[in-house]
Design an enzyme around this catalytic site. Structure first.
Site, PDB file in Angstrom:
ATOM      1  CD1 TRP A  31      45.189  47.958 -26.794  1.00 42.67           C
ATOM      2  CD2 TRP A  31      44.138  46.339 -27.917  1.00 42.67           C
ATOM      3  NE1 TRP A  31      45.558  48.051 -28.113  1.00 42.67           N
ATOM      4  CE2 TRP A  31      44.922  47.080 -28.823  1.00 42.67           C
ATOM      5  CE3 TRP A  31      43.376  45.288 -28.418  1.00 42.67           C
ATOM      6  CZ2 TRP A  31      44.983  46.784 -30.179  1.00 42.67           C
ATOM      7  CZ3 TRP A  31      43.416  44.992 -29.769  1.00 42.67           C
ATOM      8  CH2 TRP A  31      44.222  45.740 -30.631  1.00 42.67           C
ATOM      9  CB  SER A  97      41.312  41.985 -21.529  1.00 39.95           C
ATOM     10  OG  SER A  97      42.134  41.652 -22.607  1.00 39.95           O
ATOM     11  CB  THR A  98      44.664  45.470 -21.573  1.00 42.03           C
ATOM     12  OG1 THR A  98      45.044  44.772 -22.765  1.00 42.03           O
ATOM     13  CG2 THR A  98      45.697  46.535 -21.259  1.00 42.03           C
ATOM     14  CB  ALA A 122      39.123  37.288 -19.915  1.00 39.91           C
ATOM     15  CG  ASP A 227      40.155  34.470 -23.419  1.00 40.07           C
ATOM     16  OD1 ASP A 227      40.597  34.935 -24.493  1.00 40.07           O
ATOM     17  OD2 ASP A 227      40.016  35.155 -22.387  1.00 40.07           O
ATOM     18  CG  HIS A 256      39.113  38.073 -24.347  1.00 34.05           C
ATOM     19  ND1 HIS A 256      40.018  37.764 -23.358  1.00 34.05           N
ATOM     20  CD2 HIS A 256      39.277  39.404 -24.599  1.00 34.05           C
ATOM     21  CE1 HIS A 256      40.700  38.842 -23.023  1.00 34.05           C
ATOM     22  NE2 HIS A 256      40.268  39.849 -23.756  1.00 34.05           N
TER      23      HIS A 256
END
Length: 276
Positions: A31, A97-98, A122, A227, A256
């Site tokens: 994201w 991530s997302t 991450a 992160d 991150h």
């Protein structure tokens, strides 16, 4: 543009590079970015002879800026549409991530007979939000703050986010790349404010615990201990414990956005995992 249309009429943009007969690697972006965030990985792995695929999530990048469906169930279903359209098999799914949440839900719900391995970098699973069953999570006020900043001045918010915590550029002695910052901002501003606003709920409040428990393919969980977006203590080790076949590796001082700031290291880690 190369797109596939989902059952609910959304056009999902995707890239598909390399030999169609090679093992596919499917990349899931974070994201509020796009498939462009995987440039360093896609160029590296296509050069190694793999077939590399990456899509823009609905409401992001070059995919349709639709009003609805900005949740993990739709995200996973959209991935399934791309995978089935390209008839990808024996694929390795890599989520950042997302995108790690999206990849987790996709593999858990749609990955049978099509997925060889999973990589979470991450990543947001198992759950970011602080609740009674997840006392180490982040309070809802953190995510409300993101929503408020996005609504007030999305352009400035994204510039600050990329210039600071995402890449660790707010750390003393860090070497800031303005080109990286502007590329992050460019990708983010291509997408829909509504999709990004609702996506905050999707990545922060979705509980992936049952998804992780159901996944049997070899899974590599990779995280940096600096992160500032997805704190490592409440993410990677917990995900690894829930997985039936998980491998955990935490790198010191990595931020991150490690896929960009430390692309050589990440690419080497992924290549080694691919070979096992």
């Amino acid at each position: 543009m190369t797109t596939v249309t989902t059952k609910d009429g959304v056009q999902i943009f995707y890239k598909d590079w390399g030999p169609k007969t090679a093992q596919p690697i499917v990349f899931h972006h974070g994201w509020p970015l796009s498939s462009d965030d995987w440039d360093a990985q896609m160029l590296f792995f296509v050069g190694k002879g793999y077939r590399v695929i990456a899509h823009d999530r609905r409401g992001h990048g070059r995919s349709s800026q639709v009003s609805d469906g900005h949740d993990m169930d739709h995200y996973a279903s959209d991935v399934a549409a791309v995978v089935e359209h390209l008839d990808l098999r024996n694929a390795v799914h890599v989520g950042h991530s997302t995108g790690g949440g999206e990849a987790t839900r996709y593999v858990a719900r749609y990955g049978k007979d099509r997925v060889a391995k999973l990589v979470l970098i991450a990543a947001v699973p198992p759950l970011m939000l602080k609740v009674d069953t997840n006392p180490g999570g982040l309070p809802i006020e953190v995510f409300d703050g993101l929503r408020s900043q996005l609504a007030a001045n999305r352009s400035q918010f994204y510039l600050d986010f990329a210039s600071g915590p995402f890449y660790g550029y707010n750390r003393p002695g860090s070497k800031v790349s303005q080109a990286v910052v502007w590329n992050w901002w460019r990708q983010a501003m291509m997408g829909s404010a509504k999709a990004h606003h609702e996506g905050i709920k999707a990545f922060s409040e979705t509980d992936f615990s049952e998804d992780l428990k159901s996944i049997t393919v070899p899974t590599f969980v990779l995280h940096g201990d600096d992160d500032q977006i997805v704190p490592v203590a409440d993410s990677a080790p917990l995900s690894a414990k829930l997985l039936k076949n998980g491998k955990l590796k935490i790198h010191e001082k990595l931020p991150h956005g490690m896929c960009t700031t430390h692309a050589d290291l990440v690419n080497a880690e992924l290549l080694a995992f691919m070979a096992t």
